[in-house]
Write a protein that holds these residues in place. Structure first.
Motif: not given
Length: 382
Positions: A24-43
């Motif tokens: 993915l591009t940087e922008d695409e990965l940023v969108d993927l990692l953005r918290p959404e709904g129940r997904l509030r944790t990033i590792v």
């Protein structure tokens, strides 16, 4: 204890740092990692992209109130003073060629503070020791330093994030016996098609009140439903480290597992995640989100954003019955599929035949937990 929710996003997803599928591009990965709904944790881990992963996490969470996101960091590979060693990556900070015990605490603090700055936060919710060698597992100096980071408010919890499954099992048992009173979390490889040897550590984690994150629950992407034997993988795709025939093995089992979950209103990936969450001590799953490359004639790659949404829709309550969980475990049983080894007792640049030999503490811990290190499972833990 720190609540990470029942599912999390891993910054190794998207092919940018671990080269799974399409990058993915940087922008695409940023969108993927953005918290959404129940997904509030990033590792994340500081070594991914030598700091770039942390910076993308900062971008992904920039507009999210800090109280609404959980950030998990990992330090341990020294990419500042150490030199990359090919496929082995950067050396651990405990490499005797870099520093001795008197320098461990200083390194961990410097690495943690730098990672926090890149992530755009003043503290981690959880900070893990990343892929330690034998020194990292066994050094009281290391774990005193990790505890000091927690005491000083740089992280709310500390944990351990080991490397390959055959390397972590016996080491975690020994490590928990010595330092389990200060370790809050452990991240292990565990999924319905790879229940062994990860399940061997769950009883110890439960007894020491250590919560478990499970990675690779997707079995290299098979549970997402768009990986086939002819799906192309790049030369550096991390899945190439798997043994020959792993895709065929997975495909021969996944439909049977998926059928069990379908009756409960679960997708194949959600079924795999719920199986993991039903195991002792497991509190959170961190599947890998992969945008597969086109290849199969009958299965088109799923958009990676749809996979994120599918993970976000994972029910928190366990819908699978005990009989169904046991059935899935039986279907995916891989007991004895690899040798149980110990973490490397020497620094990575040194060639030594017994670099993966089992040390005495690990051997003794295995015996205490009813495990024959010659790969024969003496008792089950679940």
């Amino acid at each position: 204890m720190v609540d990470l929710g029942h599912a999390a996003l891993g910054a190794w997803s998207g092919g940018r740092f671990m080269h799974y599928g399409q990058e993915l591009t940087e922008d695409e990965l940023v969108d993927l990692l953005r918290p959404e709904g129940r997904l509030r944790t990033i590792v994340t881990a500081d070594v991914y992209g030598t700091g770039e992963s942390d910076r993308l996490v900062a971008r992904a969470t920039a507009d999210v109130p800090r109280s609404e996101v959980r950030i998990v960091g990992a330090v341990g590979h020294d990419f500042v003073d150490g030199e990359r060693r090919g496929a082995k990556g950067f050396p651990r900070f405990t490499d005797p060629g870099l520093r001795g015990p008197d320098g461990y605490a200083d390194y961990l603090r410097r690495a943690t503070e730098a990672s926090l700055e890149r992530c755009g936060t003043e503290r981690f919710d959880l900070l893990m020791l990343h892929n330690p060698d034998r020194i990292g597992y066994t050094s009281e100096v290391v774990w005193d330093a990790m505890q000091a980071l927690k005491d000083d408010g740089l992280t709310d919890a500390i944990g351990i994030a080991p490397g390959p499954a055959n390397g972590f099992t016996l080491d975690i048992l020994s490590c928990l016996e010595r330092f389990g009173d200060r370790i809050d979390w452990a991240m292990v490889i565990l999924g319905p098609l790879e229940p062994w040897p990860g399940r061997l550590v769950l009883e110890a984690c439960e007894q020491h009140e250590v919560d478990v994150l499970t990675r690779v629950v997707d079995y290299g992407g098979i549970f997402w439903g768009d990986l086939r034997a002819d799906t192309p993988m790049g030369d550096h795709d991390h899945r190439r480290y798997r043994p020959d025939g792993w895709v065929q093995r997975g495909l021969s089992i996944v439909d049977k597992v998926a059928a069990i979950g379908k009756a409960r209103g679960l997708t194949p990936m959600q079924t795999a995640a719920q199986w993991a969450l039903a195991q002792p001590a497991v509190a959170c799953v961190v599947p890998t989100l992969i945008q597969e490359l086109p290849g199969s004639l009958d299965v088109a790659p799923k958009p990676i954003a749809g996979k994120k949404s599918e993970l976000a829709a994972l029910p928190a309550e366990i819908r699978l019955s005990k009989i169904e969980i046991d059935r899935i475990t039986h279907l995916g049983d891989n007991s004895g599929s690899m040798a149980l080894k110990g973490a490397s007792p020497v620094f990575e640049g040194e060639e030594q035949p017994d670099a993966w030999a089992i040390g005495t503490p690990e051997l003794q811990a295995a015996r205490r937990w009813g495990i024959d290190p010659d790969q024969q499972l003496v008792k089950t833990t679940v």
